[in-house]
Design an enzyme around this catalytic site. Structure first.
Site, PDB file in Angstrom:
ATOM      1  N   GLY A  47       0.768  -1.247   0.000  1.00 57.06           N
ATOM      2  CA  GLY A  47       0.000   0.000   0.000  1.00 57.06           C
ATOM      3  C   GLY A  47       0.794   1.290   0.000  1.00 57.06           C
ATOM      4  CD  GLU A 101       1.019   0.978   6.972  1.00 58.93           C
ATOM      5  OE1 GLU A 101       1.232   0.819   5.754  1.00 58.93           O
ATOM      6  OE2 GLU A 101       0.702   0.046   7.723  1.00 58.93           O
ATOM      7  CG  ASP A 102      -1.438   1.679   3.396  1.00 64.73           C
ATOM      8  OD1 ASP A 102      -1.252   1.479   4.626  1.00 64.73           O
ATOM      9  OD2 ASP A 102      -1.952   0.824   2.655  1.00 64.73           O
ATOM     10  CG  ASP A 105      -7.955   1.045  10.785  1.00 63.95           C
ATOM     11  OD1 ASP A 105      -8.700   1.999  11.000  1.00 63.95           O
ATOM     12  OD2 ASP A 105      -8.386  -0.129  10.656  1.00 63.95           O
ATOM     13  CE  LYS A 133     -10.132   4.520   7.811  1.00 63.53           C
ATOM     14  NZ  LYS A 133     -10.702   3.169   7.549  1.00 63.53           N
ATOM     15  CG  PHE A 154     -12.847   0.595   3.166  1.00 64.84           C
ATOM     16  CD1 PHE A 154     -11.974  -0.134   3.972  1.00 64.84           C
ATOM     17  CD2 PHE A 154     -12.787   0.425   1.791  1.00 64.84           C
ATOM     18  CE1 PHE A 154     -11.068  -1.008   3.403  1.00 64.84           C
ATOM     19  CE2 PHE A 154     -11.871  -0.452   1.217  1.00 64.84           C
ATOM     20  CZ  PHE A 154     -11.010  -1.174   2.023  1.00 64.84           C
ATOM     21  CB  VAL A 155     -10.230   5.853   1.924  1.00 64.58           C
ATOM     22  CG1 VAL A 155     -11.167   6.844   2.601  1.00 64.58           C
ATOM     23  CG2 VAL A 155      -9.054   5.513   2.841  1.00 64.58           C
ATOM     24  CG  ASP A 161      -6.142  -3.621  -1.184  1.00 63.08           C
ATOM     25  OD1 ASP A 161      -5.781  -3.146  -0.089  1.00 63.08           O
ATOM     26  OD2 ASP A 161      -6.509  -4.794  -1.325  1.00 63.08           O
ATOM     27  NE  ARG A 167      -2.620  -3.397  -3.493  1.00 62.09           N
ATOM     28  CZ  ARG A 167      -2.628  -3.476  -2.162  1.00 62.09           C
ATOM     29  NH1 ARG A 167      -2.456  -2.413  -1.426  1.00 62.09           N
ATOM     30  NH2 ARG A 167      -2.833  -4.636  -1.567  1.00 62.09           N
TER      31      ARG A 167
HETATM   32  P1  5GP Z   1      -3.851  -1.346  11.478  1.00 62.58           P
HETATM   33  O1  5GP Z   1      -2.908  -2.415  11.892  1.00 62.58           O
HETATM   34  O2  5GP Z   1      -3.382   0.057  11.776  1.00 62.58           O
HETATM   35  O3  5GP Z   1      -5.239  -1.580  11.961  1.00 62.58           O
HETATM   36  O4  5GP Z   1      -4.000  -1.557   9.927  1.00 62.58           O
HETATM   37  C1  5GP Z   1      -3.462  -0.793   8.949  1.00 62.58           C
HETATM   38  C2  5GP Z   1      -3.807  -1.479   7.635  1.00 62.58           C
HETATM   39  O5  5GP Z   1      -5.225  -1.685   7.524  1.00 62.58           O
HETATM   40  C3  5GP Z   1      -3.455  -0.601   6.458  1.00 62.58           C
HETATM   41  O6  5GP Z   1      -2.114  -0.803   6.052  1.00 62.58           O
HETATM   42  C4  5GP Z   1      -4.459  -1.056   5.424  1.00 62.58           C
HETATM   43  O7  5GP Z   1      -3.992  -2.202   4.749  1.00 62.58           O
HETATM   44  C5  5GP Z   1      -5.687  -1.462   6.220  1.00 62.58           C
HETATM   45  N1  5GP Z   1      -6.709  -0.396   6.236  1.00 62.58           N
HETATM   46  C6  5GP Z   1      -7.151   0.290   7.301  1.00 62.58           C
HETATM   47  N2  5GP Z   1      -8.075   1.201   6.957  1.00 62.58           N
HETATM   48  C7  5GP Z   1      -8.221   1.094   5.619  1.00 62.58           C
HETATM   49  C8  5GP Z   1      -9.041   1.806   4.651  1.00 62.58           C
HETATM   50  O8  5GP Z   1      -9.832   2.716   4.916  1.00 62.58           O
HETATM   51  N3  5GP Z   1      -8.904   1.398   3.355  1.00 62.58           N
HETATM   52  C9  5GP Z   1      -8.061   0.416   2.971  1.00 62.58           C
HETATM   53  N4  5GP Z   1      -8.017   0.125   1.668  1.00 62.58           N
HETATM   54  N5  5GP Z   1      -7.276  -0.265   3.851  1.00 62.58           N
HETATM   55  C10 5GP Z   1      -7.367   0.077   5.159  1.00 62.58           C
END
Ligand code: 5GP
Length: 181
Positions: A47, A101-102, A105, A133, A154-155, A161, A167
């Site tokens: 990502g 990181e993308d 969350d 987020k 969700f984006v 993706d 992507r």
């Molecule tokens: P975390 O471990 O912080 O919960 O997860 C981060 C990962 O969750 C990101 O790298 C991504 O792959 C996925 N993710 C979280 N929110 C979104 C979103 O709104 N859209 C997409 N496409 N992926 C998300």
């Protein structure tokens, strides 16, 4: 039909992202220069590739970059157990690592990766993310640089993706409801 027709709203445009990358790159350059350091930029696959590619244009330092791929053990994003799918080729020992990181969350992925980098003997570990987020956070993580804050929606696009699609879109947007059907 174009893939863009499956997007309901463009949240962050290509121009906004480019401008923000320019600002972040300047800030990163300043911060590391003041420490007399040069970061090893570590992009998390897949990502963060578009964001990393844009960002490094504006980091005026002789950086190196490498890639890492991690996944959660259960296959869902909701557990804290993160497994390495592809490790760094470069040694992390003594490096000033900047993880790219993308989106942050829950914070679990970044939290685990920061721990892994420290275990590799990194001199310092910082995190830069295109999107944040904060409302979804379950693990307390220090994110050093943030592109944009987004609400709990969700984006997709700019590396993000849905089932590996979207992507390559040059902006961040919200998919239409029918995409999920
Ligand atoms: P975390 O471990 O912080 O919960 O997860 C981060 C990962 O969750 C990101 O790298 C991504 O792959 C996925 N993710 C979280 N929110 C979104 C979103 O709104 N859209 C997409 N496409 N992926 C998300």
């Amino acid at each position: 039909m174009s893939i863009r027709d499956e997007i309901k709203t463009v949240l962050i445009s290509e121009e906004q992202i480019r401008e923000r990358c320019r600002e972040l790159g300047k800030q990163v350059t300043k911060d590391y220069s003041e420490q007399n350091a040069t970061p090893l930029v570590v992009a998390l696959l897949r990502g963060s590739v578009p964001f990393m590619s844009e960002l490094i244009k504006y980091i005026d330092l002789d950086i190196q970059y490498d890639f890492m791929d991690v996944t959660s053990y259960s296959g869902t994003k909701s557990t804290g157990d993160i497994r390495i799918v592809k490790d760094l080729e470069t040694s992390g020992e003594g490096k000033d690592i900047l993880i790219v990181e993308d989106i942050v969350d829950t914070g679990r992925t970044i939290n685990a990766v920061v721990g892994m980098m420290k275990n590799k003997g990194a001199n310092s570990v910082k995190v830069i993310t295109l999107l944040d987020k904060p409302s979804r956070r379950v693990v307390d993580v220090d994110v050093d640089y943030i592109g944009f804050e987004v609400d709990d929606i969700f984006v997709v696009g700019y590396g993000l993706d849905y089932n590996q699609r979207f992507r390559a879109l040059p902006f961040v947007g919200v998919p239409k409801e029918e995409v999920y059907r």
